[in-house]
Scaffold this active site. Structure first.
Site, PDB file in Angstrom:
ATOM      1  N   ASN A   1      -6.048  -2.475   2.214  1.00  0.00           N
ATOM      2  CA  ASN A   1      -6.130  -3.923   2.367  1.00  0.00           C
ATOM      3  C   ASN A   1      -7.589  -4.345   2.387  1.00  0.00           C
ATOM      4  OD1 ASN A   1      -3.358  -4.282   2.581  1.00  0.00           O
ATOM      5  ND2 ASN A   1      -3.359  -4.234   4.809  1.00  0.00           N
TER       6      ASN A   1
ATOM      7  N   ARG B   1       0.818  -1.212   0.000  1.00  0.00           N
ATOM      8  CA  ARG B   1       0.000   0.000   0.000  1.00  0.00           C
ATOM      9  C   ARG B   1       0.853   1.265   0.000  1.00  0.00           C
ATOM     10  NH1 ARG B   1      -3.000   0.218   4.894  1.00  0.00           N
ATOM     11  NH2 ARG B   1      -1.348  -1.104   5.662  1.00  0.00           N
TER      12      ARG B   1
END
Length: 89
Positions: free
Chosen positions: A36, A18
């Site tokens: 996520n 990320r």
């Protein structure tokens, strides 16, 4: 202005995916987020120049060094979903 939603499968959580996606998207001038998902995948929504989104998509196929991308799905998205800036949620 274009927008796309990417769903990335593989070893993509716990490997700085990320944060790396955020850094790459910011460098490309894109807005959106990387987050996520509960099932172990990562969702990336990007809005901006279509060539920059394509470039981000190509990067997402590889991801950061510790990641292993098994599958990348590209879906349509709406520009207003991106918000301001690019964040890693």
């Amino acid at each position: 202005m274009s927008a796309a939603r990417f769903i990335v499968s593989g070893k993509v959580q716990g490997v700085f995916f990320r944060a790396s996606a955020r850094d790459r998207a910011q460098a490309l001038g894109l807005r959106g987020f990387a987050k996520n998902l509960a099932d172990g995948r990562v969702e990336v929504l990007a809005s901006g120049d279509s060539a920059a989104i394509d470039e981000l998509g190509a990067w997402l196929r590889e991801g950061p060094p510790m990641a292993r991308v098994d599958d990348l799905e590209r879906l349509p998205a709406l520009d207003h979903e991106a918000g301001e800036g690019f964040t890693a949620l």
